[in-house]
Scaffold this motif. Sequence first.
Motif, mmCIF file in Angstrom:
data_model
loop_
_atom_site.group_PDB
_atom_site.id
_atom_site.type_symbol
_atom_site.label_atom_id
_atom_site.label_comp_id
_atom_site.label_asym_id
_atom_site.label_seq_id
_atom_site.Cartn_x
_atom_site.Cartn_y
_atom_site.Cartn_z
ATOM 1 N N GLN A 25 39.896 45.467 48.126
ATOM 2 C CA GLN A 25 40.993 45.537 47.160
ATOM 3 C C GLN A 25 40.466 45.306 45.752
ATOM 4 O O GLN A 25 40.882 45.978 44.806
ATOM 5 C CB GLN A 25 42.085 44.518 47.504
ATOM 6 N N ARG A 26 39.530 44.370 45.587
ATOM 7 C CA ARG A 26 38.942 44.077 44.274
ATOM 8 C C ARG A 26 38.199 45.298 43.746
ATOM 9 O O ARG A 26 38.319 45.673 42.589
ATOM 10 C CB ARG A 26 38.021 42.861 44.382
ATOM 11 N N GLU A 27 37.398 45.932 44.593
ATOM 12 C CA GLU A 27 36.657 47.126 44.169
ATOM 13 C C GLU A 27 37.606 48.251 43.772
ATOM 14 O O GLU A 27 37.366 48.951 42.784
ATOM 15 C CB GLU A 27 35.717 47.589 45.296
ATOM 16 N N GLY A 76 52.717 52.590 56.741
ATOM 17 C CA GLY A 76 51.836 53.258 57.690
ATOM 18 C C GLY A 76 50.798 54.174 57.076
ATOM 19 O O GLY A 76 50.225 55.016 57.758
ATOM 20 N N MET A 77 50.537 54.000 55.773
ATOM 21 C CA MET A 77 49.597 54.893 55.096
ATOM 22 C C MET A 77 48.228 54.274 54.848
ATOM 23 O O MET A 77 47.255 54.992 54.646
ATOM 24 C CB MET A 77 50.194 55.373 53.776
ATOM 25 N N VAL A 78 48.163 52.954 54.827
ATOM 26 C CA VAL A 78 46.906 52.265 54.538
ATOM 27 C C VAL A 78 46.659 51.200 55.599
ATOM 28 O O VAL A 78 47.594 50.537 56.060
ATOM 29 C CB VAL A 78 46.955 51.616 53.130
ATOM 30 N N GLU A 79 45.397 51.062 55.936
ATOM 31 C CA GLU A 79 44.966 50.002 56.851
ATOM 32 C C GLU A 79 44.208 48.960 56.028
ATOM 33 O O GLU A 79 43.319 49.308 55.255
ATOM 34 C CB GLU A 79 44.046 50.600 57.918
ATOM 35 N N ARG A 80 44.607 47.708 56.180
ATOM 36 C CA ARG A 80 43.938 46.585 55.500
ATOM 37 C C ARG A 80 43.239 45.744 56.561
ATOM 38 O O ARG A 80 43.874 45.320 57.513
ATOM 39 C CB ARG A 80 44.970 45.732 54.759
ATOM 40 N N THR A 81 41.931 45.525 56.382
ATOM 41 C CA THR A 81 41.184 44.705 57.336
ATOM 42 C C THR A 81 40.296 43.722 56.581
ATOM 43 O O THR A 81 39.815 44.015 55.479
ATOM 44 C CB THR A 81 40.296 45.560 58.260
ATOM 45 N N ARG A 82 40.081 42.559 57.173
ATOM 46 C CA ARG A 82 39.190 41.556 56.590
ATOM 47 C C ARG A 82 37.762 42.078 56.624
ATOM 48 O O ARG A 82 37.330 42.689 57.596
ATOM 49 C CB ARG A 82 39.256 40.236 57.356
ATOM 50 N N ASP A 83 37.019 41.812 55.572
ATOM 51 C CA ASP A 83 35.617 42.191 55.479
ATOM 52 C C ASP A 83 34.818 41.367 56.486
ATOM 53 O O ASP A 83 35.041 40.155 56.627
ATOM 54 C CB ASP A 83 35.110 41.943 54.057
ATOM 55 N N ALA A 84 33.883 41.989 57.191
ATOM 56 C CA ALA A 84 33.084 41.308 58.203
ATOM 57 C C ALA A 84 32.136 40.276 57.595
ATOM 58 O O ALA A 84 31.799 39.282 58.241
ATOM 59 C CB ALA A 84 32.283 42.332 59.010
ATOM 60 N N VAL A 85 31.723 40.475 56.360
ATOM 61 C CA VAL A 85 30.771 39.574 55.710
ATOM 62 C C VAL A 85 31.472 38.532 54.841
ATOM 63 O O VAL A 85 31.117 37.359 54.848
ATOM 64 C CB VAL A 85 29.754 40.393 54.865
ATOM 65 N N TYR A 87 48.128 43.398 41.680
ATOM 66 C CA TYR A 87 48.980 44.575 41.812
ATOM 67 C C TYR A 87 48.461 45.491 42.920
ATOM 68 O O TYR A 87 49.239 46.015 43.721
ATOM 69 C CB TYR A 87 49.073 45.301 40.474
ATOM 70 N N VAL A 88 47.141 45.674 42.995
ATOM 71 C CA VAL A 88 46.556 46.486 44.064
ATOM 72 C C VAL A 88 46.880 45.866 45.421
ATOM 73 O O VAL A 88 47.228 46.568 46.373
ATOM 74 C CB VAL A 88 45.031 46.656 43.879
ATOM 75 N N SER A 89 46.805 44.543 45.504
ATOM 76 C CA SER A 89 47.134 43.854 46.755
ATOM 77 C C SER A 89 48.581 44.136 47.150
ATOM 78 O O SER A 89 48.875 44.446 48.316
ATOM 79 C CB SER A 89 46.901 42.351 46.589
ATOM 80 N N LYS A 90 49.488 44.041 46.195
ATOM 81 C CA LYS A 90 50.912 44.305 46.459
ATOM 82 C C LYS A 90 51.122 45.759 46.897
ATOM 83 O O LYS A 90 51.846 46.032 47.865
ATOM 84 C CB LYS A 90 51.725 44.006 45.201
ATOM 85 N N SER A 140 34.982 36.879 54.261
ATOM 86 C CA SER A 140 36.322 36.741 54.843
ATOM 87 C C SER A 140 37.429 36.710 53.785
ATOM 88 O O SER A 140 38.595 36.891 54.113
ATOM 89 C CB SER A 140 36.402 35.483 55.706
ATOM 90 N N ARG A 141 37.063 36.504 52.526
ATOM 91 C CA ARG A 141 38.069 36.537 51.456
ATOM 92 C C ARG A 141 38.432 37.961 51.059
ATOM 93 O O ARG A 141 39.497 38.206 50.508
ATOM 94 C CB ARG A 141 37.568 35.790 50.217
ATOM 95 N N ALA A 142 37.539 38.897 51.323
ATOM 96 C CA ALA A 142 37.735 40.288 50.911
ATOM 97 C C ALA A 142 38.546 41.060 51.953
ATOM 98 O O ALA A 142 38.402 40.841 53.155
ATOM 99 C CB ALA A 142 36.390 40.968 50.687
ATOM 100 N N VAL A 143 39.383 41.961 51.455
ATOM 101 C CA VAL A 143 40.174 42.836 52.318
ATOM 102 C C VAL A 143 39.748 44.271 52.028
ATOM 103 O O VAL A 143 39.771 44.715 50.877
ATOM 104 C CB VAL A 143 41.688 42.655 52.056
ATOM 105 N N ARG A 144 39.331 44.976 53.070
ATOM 106 C CA ARG A 144 38.907 46.382 52.943
ATOM 107 C C ARG A 144 40.099 47.293 53.174
ATOM 108 O O ARG A 144 40.976 46.991 53.976
ATOM 109 C CB ARG A 144 37.805 46.707 53.957
ATOM 110 N N LEU A 145 40.109 48.426 52.488
ATOM 111 C CA LEU A 145 41.219 49.368 52.569
ATOM 112 C C LEU A 145 40.745 50.732 53.047
ATOM 113 O O LEU A 145 39.652 51.176 52.692
ATOM 114 C CB LEU A 145 41.870 49.539 51.189
ATOM 115 N N ALA A 146 41.591 51.372 53.844
ATOM 116 C CA ALA A 146 41.320 52.738 54.301
ATOM 117 C C ALA A 146 42.649 53.436 54.545
ATOM 118 O O ALA A 146 43.642 52.791 54.891
ATOM 119 C CB ALA A 146 40.483 52.721 55.575
#
Length: 158
Positions: free
Chosen positions: A57-59, A82-91, A70-73, A93-99
């Motif tokens: 989300q930060r990137e 149902g358009m975006v998947e948010r997952t915790r970063d494996a390295v 705002y990006v987080s919201k 844990s504070r980061a959330v990856r988006l796809a």
Amino acid sequence: MSDETAGATPGFLVWRLSMKWRVAVDRALAPLGLTHAQYSVVATLRGLDRSGIRPSQRELADHTGLEALYVSKLARSLETAGMVERTRDAVDSRAVRLALTARGREVTGRAVGVVHGLIDAQLAPLGGTDSERTAAFVRDLTALLAVPAEGPAARPAG
């Protein structure tokens, strides 16, 4: 030039153009269930995905110029839709990856087509998307965007 823009400052004109663009995109994308801000997230995710990048989300905030909160919201609302998947970063844990999800890719593909049509229409007064005037306009906008946002500090009145 219309009466409302006669003698206007460049800042006012940039603001008016950005507001006009935002309203036009919001209206054009409403049938797809997207706002201009949501579009900026999903279209950016689409482009990054094509480069093999799954941003945090930060990137994504840094890439789009939107505030991280705002990006987080936006990402949460797009996840609910149902358009975006948010997952915790494996390295980290504070980061959330988006796809994008499959639905997100489908809706975003349609939205990109809508926005490209809107761009073509908006740039017609400059000769269209492939004209030299549009190329010069893009160069000017790029130069302005390269200037740091911090201006001189406001002076107290008095």
